[in-house]
Design a protein around this motif. Structure first.
Motif, PDB file in Angstrom:
ATOM      1  N   THR A  78       0.835  -1.205   0.000  1.00 34.09           N
ATOM      2  CA  THR A  78       0.000   0.000   0.000  1.00 34.09           C
ATOM      3  C   THR A  78       0.865   1.248   0.000  1.00 34.09           C
ATOM      4  O   THR A  78       2.020   1.228   0.449  1.00 34.09           O
ATOM      5  N   GLY A  79       0.311   2.331  -0.509  1.00 31.92           N
ATOM      6  CA  GLY A  79       1.042   3.588  -0.547  1.00 31.92           C
ATOM      7  C   GLY A  79       0.122   4.772  -0.707  1.00 31.92           C
ATOM      8  O   GLY A  79      -1.078   4.647  -0.959  1.00 31.92           O
ATOM      9  N   LYS A  80       0.716   5.939  -0.551  1.00 28.44           N
ATOM     10  CA  LYS A  80      -0.010   7.196  -0.705  1.00 28.44           C
ATOM     11  C   LYS A  80       0.541   7.908  -1.933  1.00 28.44           C
ATOM     12  O   LYS A  80       1.759   7.982  -2.124  1.00 28.44           O
ATOM     13  N   VAL A  81      -0.371   8.404  -2.778  1.00 27.99           N
ATOM     14  CA  VAL A  81       0.052   9.076  -4.005  1.00 27.99           C
ATOM     15  C   VAL A  81      -0.482  10.501  -4.022  1.00 27.99           C
ATOM     16  O   VAL A  81      -1.506  10.810  -3.401  1.00 27.99           O
ATOM     17  N   ALA A  82       0.240  11.357  -4.739  1.00 28.27           N
ATOM     18  CA  ALA A  82      -0.216  12.726  -4.989  1.00 28.27           C
ATOM     19  C   ALA A  82      -0.945  12.745  -6.328  1.00 28.27           C
ATOM     20  O   ALA A  82      -0.436  12.247  -7.338  1.00 28.27           O
ATOM     21  N   LEU A  83      -2.144  13.298  -6.325  1.00 30.25           N
ATOM     22  CA  LEU A  83      -2.945  13.393  -7.539  1.00 30.25           C
ATOM     23  C   LEU A  83      -2.588  14.661  -8.297  1.00 30.25           C
ATOM     24  O   LEU A  83      -2.102  15.635  -7.706  1.00 30.25           O
ATOM     25  N   PRO A  84      -2.823  14.691  -9.608  1.00 30.69           N
ATOM     26  CA  PRO A  84      -2.475  15.881 -10.392  1.00 30.69           C
ATOM     27  C   PRO A  84      -3.446  17.028 -10.130  1.00 30.69           C
ATOM     28  O   PRO A  84      -4.519  16.855  -9.543  1.00 30.69           O
ATOM     29  N   ASP A  85      -3.053  18.214 -10.585  1.00 29.18           N
ATOM     30  CA  ASP A  85      -3.912  19.408 -10.569  1.00 29.18           C
ATOM     31  C   ASP A  85      -4.414  19.739  -9.171  1.00 29.18           C
ATOM     32  O   ASP A  85      -5.563  20.172  -8.987  1.00 29.18           O
ATOM     33  N   ARG A  86      -3.555  19.543  -8.171  1.00 37.96           N
ATOM     34  CA  ARG A  86      -3.884  19.909  -6.791  1.00 37.96           C
ATOM     35  C   ARG A  86      -5.175  19.262  -6.296  1.00 37.96           C
ATOM     36  O   ARG A  86      -5.955  19.861  -5.554  1.00 37.96           O
ATOM     37  N   GLN A  87      -5.393  18.026  -6.695  1.00 39.02           N
ATOM     38  CA  GLN A  87      -6.591  17.306  -6.257  1.00 39.02           C
ATOM     39  C   GLN A  87      -6.352  16.495  -4.995  1.00 39.02           C
ATOM     40  O   GLN A  87      -7.185  15.679  -4.618  1.00 39.02           O
ATOM     41  N   GLY A  88      -5.214  16.739  -4.345  1.00 34.81           N
ATOM     42  CA  GLY A  88      -4.963  16.083  -3.069  1.00 34.81           C
ATOM     43  C   GLY A  88      -4.222  14.771  -3.200  1.00 34.81           C
ATOM     44  O   GLY A  88      -3.445  14.557  -4.133  1.00 34.81           O
ATOM     45  N   GLU A  89      -4.479  13.887  -2.261  1.00 36.25           N
ATOM     46  CA  GLU A  89      -3.786  12.610  -2.188  1.00 36.25           C
ATOM     47  C   GLU A  89      -4.794  11.473  -2.174  1.00 36.25           C
ATOM     48  O   GLU A  89      -5.987  11.673  -1.944  1.00 36.25           O
ATOM     49  N   ALA A  90      -4.291  10.270  -2.420  1.00 36.52           N
ATOM     50  CA  ALA A  90      -5.129   9.069  -2.375  1.00 36.52           C
ATOM     51  C   ALA A  90      -4.287   7.906  -1.890  1.00 36.52           C
ATOM     52  O   ALA A  90      -3.049   7.918  -1.996  1.00 36.52           O
ATOM     53  N   LEU A  91      -4.964   6.895  -1.342  1.00 40.41           N
ATOM     54  CA  LEU A  91      -4.309   5.652  -0.944  1.00 40.41           C
ATOM     55  C   LEU A  91      -4.447   4.639  -2.065  1.00 40.41           C
ATOM     56  O   LEU A  91      -5.526   4.496  -2.650  1.00 40.41           O
TER      57      LEU A  91
END
Length: 319
Positions: free
Chosen positions: A53-66
């Motif tokens: 599992t990991g945490k990613v940064a989404l494009p266009d300042r849409q935050g993060e997701a697991l």
């Protein structure tokens, strides 16, 4: 005939599935509430939270997701394509990040509320502020009141709905005989689950029933009234039954309770937008709502654009 009512409101979109003069499903989608389920995007791994599992940064300042599972061999800061499978949810002030899985395909946004209801194949009626209020005619305020208070009446009894981080609970209350009460409550709970878009773990606390036959009858009533897919337990000797449904986004009660002042402010904008001419330029609202709207001048500007009158919201005088 069933039909969806849809409003592109100020700060939020609203939809209600109406049949036989009542609302069977009520949905609200707040602007800029995060990525929608079904979105495909190129993301960047910013943290490993476990072996897979990991945490990613989404494009266009849409935050993060697991993300789970991570592709084998992926390294920190590497890019990968993901698909959102559960939207972000706020629970008692704590935000749970969206969930995603590795995916393929070109980036695309997830479907909006308007697109999701159109995909059902049921006719969609776009409602506007200058028209008679079809939402209210079908009981919109009553459904929102259910979501806020948790009180849901049905013939012969009522449900008390409570939202917790672990599950949404329904407590059944009413007069005997408890066998007939539990069957009616099962139908009412199933309708409430659909009406409010409740997913995840759901508990229903029936009255203690006399025997297994009564417990089986109440469970069968729930099976008949609640659309698949879902899983459930049997009703145990204490009258408790648990249902598990796929959870894609926050339910209506969860969304409102996560931001009650914001919900009240957007409701005030809806009321102000529907005021017939001559439109006032000043609207009196509770102080927390006035402060919230002062931080969102873009919403007041949109009300001005739609109504043609420069609008301002003023806090009501303390009593």
């Amino acid at each position: 005939m069933a039909e969806w009512l849809f409003e592109a409101g100020i700060g939020e979109a609203r939809a209600a599935l109406v049949s036989r003069g009542r609302i069977w499903k009520a949905r609200i989608e707040v602007e800029a509430s995060g990525p929608h389920e079904g979105m495909i995007a190129r993301a960047r791994l910013i943290e490993r939270t476990g072996p897979r599992t990991g945490k990613v940064a989404l494009p266009d300042r849409q935050g993060e997701a697991l993300v789970e599972p991570l592709p084998p061999g992926i390294t920190q800061r590497a890019s990968l394509t993901i698909r959102i499978v559960r939207e972000g949810i706020v629970e008692r002030g704590r935000r749970r990040l969206p969930k995603a899985v590795p995916a393929e395909g070109a980036p695309r946004p997830g479907p909006t509320l308007r697109e999701r209801i159109a995909a059902t194949g049921i006719p969609v009626i776009d409602c506007h502020a200058h028209q008679p209020d079809a939402f209210e005619a079908a009981g919109w305020s009553e459904v929102l009141d259910e979501a806020i208070t948790g009180d849901i009446a049905f013939p012969g009894g009522w449900l008390r709905m409570a939202v917790t981080p672990a599950m949404t609970l329904f407590d059944v209350d009413g007069a005997p005989p408890h066998g007939a009460l539990s069957i009616a409550a099962a139908h009412a709970a199933a309708q409430a689950i659909e009406r409010h878009g409740i997913g995840g773990s759901i508990g229903i606390d029936f009255p203690t029933l006399a025997d297994k036959a009564e417990r089986n009858a109440a469970a069968a009533a729930l099976d008949a009234a609640l659309p698949q897919p879902f899983e459930r337990t049997a009703i145990n000797g204490f009258g408790f039954l648990q249902v598990v449904r796929r959870r894609i986004r926050a339910s209506l009660p969860e969304a409102i309770l996560a931001d009650p002042v914001g919900h009240a402010a957007r409701a005030a904008l809806r009321i102000a937008e529907r005021v017939p001419p001559p439109v006032p330029d000043t609207h009196i609202v509770p102080e927390p709502v006035a402060r919230w709207l002062a931080r969102r001048p873009d919403l007041t500007d949109e009300l001005t654009r739609r109504s043609g009158v420069a609008a301002r919201f003023v806090a009501e005088e303390p009593r």
